[in-house]
Design an enzyme around this catalytic site. Structure first.
Site, short mmCIF file in Angstrom:
data_model
loop_
_atom_site.label_atom_id
_atom_site.label_comp_id
_atom_site.label_asym_id
_atom_site.label_seq_id
_atom_site.Cartn_x
_atom_site.Cartn_y
_atom_site.Cartn_z
CG ASN A 276 -0.26 -0.28 2.35
OD1 ASN A 276 0.99 -1.16 3.04
ND2 ASN A 276 -0.48 0.99 3.66
CB CYS A 278 2.65 4.45 4.31
SG CYS A 278 1.69 5.92 3.82
CD GLU A 280 0.62 1.21 6.11
OE1 GLU A 280 1.84 1.64 5.81
OE2 GLU A 280 -0.42 1.60 6.79
#
Ligand code: ADP
Length: 573
Positions: A276, A278, A280
């Site tokens: 995704n 960012c 994580e």
């Protein structure tokens, strides 16, 4: 105002309240705010707890538990859940990955899918590695292909025009494998300030590539359409290019694809190529994941970690996030199907640095690292246990027997349980430090959708009062620089505990990320924040260290290397 409301009002900071008002509280048809913060938490608790009735459980107690952890700011689900639960839109997840295959049809389907996801508040990740390179033949038109970068620009522009109802700008991750022939262009793509502003970029690297860098060997660029080697080059030259661009612009980061897939419990089902926005949550194409974060700053009692409270909050968090999967209204049927087969959730943390400060432990020391491991190991074990329990009661996720988890557990409700999200907005609502990041500064301004918010770190203020060195004058002095380090009449130990992001050596940032990753089955969002003077050599070391310590990805950012940043030092600037 009833009693419930009073409690929440006293817990919210001014900035948290402003943010809720601007972007989270429901509005009526005229655009007027139509709910109070307590009503927001009630709406969310009700919508998510309602799922329990389908499994034959009583909803009331669950609803009260869910309400209470949110209203106490001990646990918050990701922004789309807060915004959309109990509404007609009802899209609750923050994280999606979409496939991009080498055909116009697939590319433009993903573009459309992206627009629907952004409109509903989610972020999207894509691997563009399967697209044929620029200049490659296109049989149907007898023309030549324009390559991944040109298509990424279209995704970027589309993101610009969809502003998520004015609540936030969309966000994307773009991945290209290091052996794609267009990798040069990809690496330098963000040198122009206005290019791909809505993308984070990561180069997908393999173990083979990283070993070739270490041993100064060649590696091959391969055309993904034909499988033919286009040319060979020195891995170190490519690595140097990556590092140079990252130092100049903050992009690209790296994704360690082999490590991601080695640890993925669903490797029998497919290969992960992207995360995704960012970083994580590594996901298979069309998977989505919903996140929630525990506020660790509130898991401290009388100077020690309150393990019992943490355990209860983890249990509630896992139950909540698992219910979100059923309560969710998915933007696409493919996403609903894939997501429900693996039922991934991402229980994370925020306020880790604030917790350390309350415990009197510095971030950049062995004790800080050991605390990270101890806390995350506990959270993971407890979350897994809760997921096993839910699996026994409600059934395992449908792909359970195809997962590596089946050999260790009798049942399991979720293919992954934990993660570390950036908590960019959640941490403002909860008035604590974001994710696992060190304090950014002791006083600072945040730039949120064009509004500047000034803050004094709440734990710092609390400690300053407790230890008797709080004064308005001192706070103003600190506001000048955002730092304590030159204020010598404050005890050295206190200064150590309040060392801020840019004062912490980069190696400690990476070690902290790796410490969390050890006990996280998705991935860890972390930015290695570096002072303006940081060099390419610093970036090289950070990227290499992240690989050696088995991180799943790495991103570093040199202060001031982008014109627009989310966080700025100093309360006066
Ligand atoms: P929040 O604090 O708002 O819940 P985080 O900062 O923890 O969100 O980010 C978690 C994930 O949410 C991101 O990795 C991304 O997938 C998604 N996300 C965050 N901000 C945006 C945005 N502006 N647009 C789309 N998705 C976003």
């Amino acid at each position: 105002m009833d009693k419930e409301d009073n409690t929440i009002e006293s817990k919210l900071s001014a900035n948290g309240k402003t943010l809720l008002e601007k972007r989270y509280l429901l509005r009526d048809a005229k655009g007027k705010i139509a709910e109070e913060p307590n009503e927001l938490f009630r709406r969310v608790a009700k919508a998510i707890a309602g799922v329990d009735s389908t499994y034959g459980y009583s909803v009331d107690k669950t609803e009260d538990d869910f309400y209470q952890v949110m209203a106490d700011l001990e646990f918050l689900p990701n922004s789309p859940t807060l915004m959309n639960a109990g509404t007609e839109l009802g899209q609750l997840s923050a994280c999606f990955v979409l496939p991009v295959e080498d055909s116009l049809k697939s590319i433009f389907k993903s573009l459309q899918d992206m627009s629907l996801i952004h409109q509903s508040g989610g972020g999207t990740g894509f691997s563009f590695s399967d697209l044929r390179p620029e200049g490659d033949p296109v049989r149907s038109t007898e023309g030549v292909a324009s390559g991944p970068l040109s298509f990424m620009t279209i995704f970027d522009k589309a993101t610009d025009v969809i502003k998520q109802g004015g609540r936030r700008r969309g966000a994307n991750m773009g991945v290209l494998r290091v052996d794609h022939p267009d990798i040069f262009k990809f690496i330098g793509a963000k040198k122009k300030e206005d290019m791909l502003r809505n993308f984070n970029l990561s180069v997908g690297v393999t173990d083979e590539f990283m070993e070739a860098v270490s041993q100064d060997r060649d590696y091959a660029l391969v055309n993904p359409r034909t499988g033919k080697v286009k040319k060979r080059l020195k891995a170190r030259d490519m690595f140097d290019r990556i590092v140079t661009c990252a130092c100049q612009t903050g992009d690209p980061g790296l994704l360690f694809l082999d490590e991601i897939n080695r640890k993925h419990p669903m490797s029998a089902i497919g290969t992960i190529e992207s995360t995704n926005p960012c970083g994580e949550v590594p996901l298979l194409p069309y998977e989505s994941c919903n996140l929630g974060s525990i506020n660790l700053a509130l898991m401290v009692k009388e100077g020690a970690i309150d393990w019992q409270k943490l355990k209860e909050t983890v249990d509630t968090g896992v139950h909540f996030l698992d219910n979100v999967i059923d309560a969710n209204k998915y933007p696409l049927p493919e996403i609903e199907q894939r997501t429900k087969q693996n039922r991934k959730i991402g229980l994370g943390v925020m306020g880790f640095a604030a917790m350390l400060a309350r415990l009197g432990i510095a971030y950049d020391c062995e004790e800080g690292i050991a605390t990270a491991e101890e806390v995350m190991k506990f959270i993971r074990e407890e979350a897994v246990q809760k997921s096993v329990e839910l699996g026994e009661q409600r059934g395992s996720f449908p792909n359970f027997h195809r997962s590596t988890l089946a050999k260790d557990y009798p049942a399991m409700r979720n293919a992954t349980v934990n993660t570390v999200a950036p908590t960019g907005s959640l941490s403002i609502i909860a008035n604590t430090t974001s994710g696992i990041e060190p304090m950014f500064a002791l006083t600072y301004q945040r730039n949120v959708m064009g509004t500047r918010l000034t803050e004094i770190d709440p734990v710092f203020e609390e400690m300053a009062r407790k230890h008797g060195f709080y004064s308005k004058h001192l706070m103003e002095e600190i506001a000048e620089t955002g730092s304590l380090q030159n204020i010598l009449n404050i005890p050295k130990e206190t200064r150590r505990v309040f060392a801020t992001a840019l004062e912490i050596k980069p190696q400690w940032h990476v070690r902290m990320q790796a410490a969390f990753q050890k006990h996280v089955d998705n991935a860890v969002a972390k930015t290695v924040n570096l002072p303006h003077e940081a060099t390419e050599e610093d970036f090289r070391e950070i990227y290499m260290l992240a690989y050696r310590l088995k991180c799943k990805g790495i991103a570093a950012y040199r202060y001031g290397s982008k014109a627009e940043q989310v966080l700025e030092i100093g309360g006066t600037g």
